[in-house]
Scaffold this active site. Sequence first.
Site, PDB file in Angstrom:
ATOM      1  N   SER A 142       5.704 -33.462  12.384  1.00  0.00           N
ATOM      2  CA  SER A 142       6.813 -32.729  11.750  1.00  0.00           C
ATOM      3  C   SER A 142       7.939 -32.631  12.776  1.00  0.00           C
ATOM      4  O   SER A 142       7.697 -32.786  13.979  1.00  0.00           O
ATOM      5  CB  SER A 142       6.328 -31.317  11.394  1.00  0.00           C
ATOM      6  OG  SER A 142       7.403 -30.476  11.027  1.00  0.00           O
ATOM      7  N   TYR A 155       1.545 -23.384  13.056  1.00  0.00           N
ATOM      8  CA  TYR A 155       1.987 -24.694  12.575  1.00  0.00           C
ATOM      9  C   TYR A 155       2.712 -25.454  13.687  1.00  0.00           C
ATOM     10  O   TYR A 155       2.440 -26.637  13.939  1.00  0.00           O
ATOM     11  CB  TYR A 155       2.906 -24.477  11.362  1.00  0.00           C
ATOM     12  CG  TYR A 155       3.327 -25.729  10.641  1.00  0.00           C
ATOM     13  CD1 TYR A 155       2.549 -26.267   9.624  1.00  0.00           C
ATOM     14  CD2 TYR A 155       4.529 -26.374  10.952  1.00  0.00           C
ATOM     15  CE1 TYR A 155       2.945 -27.413   8.937  1.00  0.00           C
ATOM     16  CE2 TYR A 155       4.931 -27.511  10.275  1.00  0.00           C
ATOM     17  CZ  TYR A 155       4.136 -28.029   9.259  1.00  0.00           C
ATOM     18  OH  TYR A 155       4.540 -29.156   8.592  1.00  0.00           O
TER      19      TYR A 155
END
Length: 260
Positions: A142, A155
């Site tokens: 990401s 995350y």
Amino acid sequence: MLENKVALVTGSTSGIGLGIAQALASAGCDVVLNGFGDADEIGRLRQALSEEHGVRVLYSGADMSRPAEIAEMIRQATTELGHVDILVNNAGVQHTAPVEEFPAEKWDWVLSINLSGPFHAISAVLPQMRARNWGRIVNIASTHGFVGSVHKSAYVAAKHGLIGLTKVVALETATTGVTCNAVCPGWVLTPLVQKQIDALQSRDGLTPEAAKHRLLAEKQPSLDFVTPAQIGAAVAFLASDAAAQIRGAALPVDGAWLAQ
Ligand code: NAD
């Protein structure tokens, strides 16, 4: 382009993973789908992919937070399809909360699926890739593998870790026909992101369109979502022979998020 290859894409019953499975099937790969969802819906997905592209499509419901189920999925795919040539570690989950309120069990859950799952899958599949001297491992990280955002401690930590894991696997396989890279999406409109748009909408009393615009405007200069098909195309490129010397890279597909 990838005929006679077998691709296993984790978390491919929805969102980005499904886009990747479609791109690899259209390039000629047999595909192993994985993820959760309604059994009938998954059955229809399997059939549609197989009929549209003339490839074999297998499904495993392995939970990526459980190492034994991951090993069993690789074993089942190898037995039923002959080999696993391309592993895409895509399954991922999100939980948002300030770090001092972040529930420890949510931290463990995010880390287990987003970081430990890819480790277990890589270690299970690498021996057979080495034996054939060909393999492609693509980890879906990401933009949060490079930069942080508030309330996403688990995350962001997991995605930074996944880029680190990508580099180490690339180094350990550098003289072989196996490559390992990461793809780093910006905002892609999937169920995972829709939940964050819904939260913004109810928190600030916004229309759905205004909430989407605010989400994009905060981070993504293109003001447009990346699509699962665009991520799928990036993965198919990394799986191609043209990408044989792209090793240990983390490729942003992010509407200029990381250019700021
Ligand atoms: P999604 O929620 O649409 O899909 C997630 C998939 O993972 C589903 O198929 C789900 O069933 C599966 N899954 C969830 N928990 C699982 C588990 N324990 N075991 C096996 N499968 C499991 O999410 P998405 O937005 O498509 O995200 C896919 C990946 O892309 C994730 O790794 C995510 O972090 C990453 N990503 C997404 C975005 C975005 O904007 N959507 C941006 C950057 C990175």
